[in-house]
Design a protein around this motif. Structure first.
Motif, PDB file in Angstrom:
ATOM      1  N   ASP A   1       0.751  -1.368  -0.107  1.00 11.94           N
ATOM      2  CA  ASP A   1      -0.052   0.018  -0.024  1.00 11.94           C
ATOM      3  C   ASP A   1       0.767   1.435  -0.074  1.00 11.94           C
ATOM      4  N   ILE A   2       0.344   2.351  -0.352  1.00  6.08           N
ATOM      5  CA  ILE A   2       0.934   3.394  -0.557  1.00  6.08           C
ATOM      6  C   ILE A   2       1.708   3.863   0.666  1.00  6.08           C
ATOM      7  N   HIS A   3       1.260   3.638   2.051  1.00  8.26           N
ATOM      8  CA  HIS A   3       1.855   4.225   3.403  1.00  8.26           C
ATOM      9  C   HIS A   3       3.146   3.290   3.444  1.00  8.26           C
ATOM     10  N   HIS A   4       3.161   2.044   3.156  1.00  7.98           N
ATOM     11  CA  HIS A   4       4.277   1.022   3.317  1.00  7.98           C
ATOM     12  C   HIS A   4       5.357   1.404   2.402  1.00  7.98           C
ATOM     13  N   PHE A   5       4.980   1.775   1.272  1.00  7.21           N
ATOM     14  CA  PHE A   5       6.096   2.341   0.133  1.00  7.21           C
ATOM     15  C   PHE A   5       6.559   3.666   0.504  1.00  7.21           C
ATOM     16  N   GLU A   6       5.603   4.455   0.846  1.00  8.66           N
ATOM     17  CA  GLU A   6       6.405   5.685   1.380  1.00  8.66           C
ATOM     18  C   GLU A   6       7.216   5.588   2.267  1.00  8.66           C
ATOM     19  N   PHE A   7       6.980   4.705   3.461  1.00  7.65           N
ATOM     20  CA  PHE A   7       7.882   4.713   4.561  1.00  7.65           C
ATOM     21  C   PHE A   7       9.377   3.875   3.802  1.00  7.65           C
ATOM     22  N   LYS A   9      10.684   4.377   1.001  1.00  7.53           N
ATOM     23  CA  LYS A   9      11.228   5.372   0.308  1.00  7.53           C
ATOM     24  C   LYS A   9      12.010   6.413   1.308  1.00  7.53           C
ATOM     25  N   GLN A  10      11.242   6.660   2.402  1.00  9.35           N
ATOM     26  CA  GLN A  10      11.933   7.631   3.261  1.00  9.35           C
ATOM     27  C   GLN A  10      13.217   7.000   3.983  1.00  9.35           C
ATOM     28  N   PRO A  13      16.230   5.527   0.541  1.00  8.54           N
ATOM     29  CA  PRO A  13      15.968   6.283  -0.771  1.00  8.54           C
ATOM     30  C   PRO A  13      17.191   5.707  -1.855  1.00  8.54           C
ATOM     31  N   GLU A  27      -0.968   2.725  -8.041  1.00  9.44           N
ATOM     32  CA  GLU A  27      -0.709   3.556  -9.337  1.00  9.44           C
ATOM     33  C   GLU A  27      -1.358   2.986 -10.623  1.00  9.44           C
TER      34      GLU A  27
END
Length: 93
Positions: A1-7, A9-10, A13, A27
């Protein structure tokens, strides 16, 4: 999910930036394990399924990818992904 992927990425990177292209179900607009999501990826990259690596934490999604001929791995953490990528000589950092 988007939250897991954003985590991820942070947190990592440099790791994320190593990939030429990533396909995220939120997406694309299809859900795993629907075959359409894998068909979308195969059309987009215009290559044979064996040239694609798919990582997921759900076995049913991994099995669906494998049915399409994609190299698929069931993983539950970042370290396992790194280990697999190193074994395939794709990532060494």
């Amino acid at each position: 999910d988007i939250h897991h992927f954003e985590f991820i990425k942070q947190q990592e990177p440099a790791f994320i930036n190593k990939f030429h292209k990533m396909f995220l179900s939120y997406e694309i607009g299809h859900n795993k394990p629907e075959p359409e999501i894998f068909d979308f990826v195969l059309r987009d990259v215009n290559t044979v399924p064996e040239e694609i690596m798919f990582f997921d934490d759900l076995q049913e999604n991994v099995l669906a990818a494998r049915e399409k001929g994609i190299q698929a791995f069931c993983v539950n953490n970042y370290e396992t992904v790194l280990t697999i990528l190193k074994e395939y000589h794709i990532f060494n950092g």
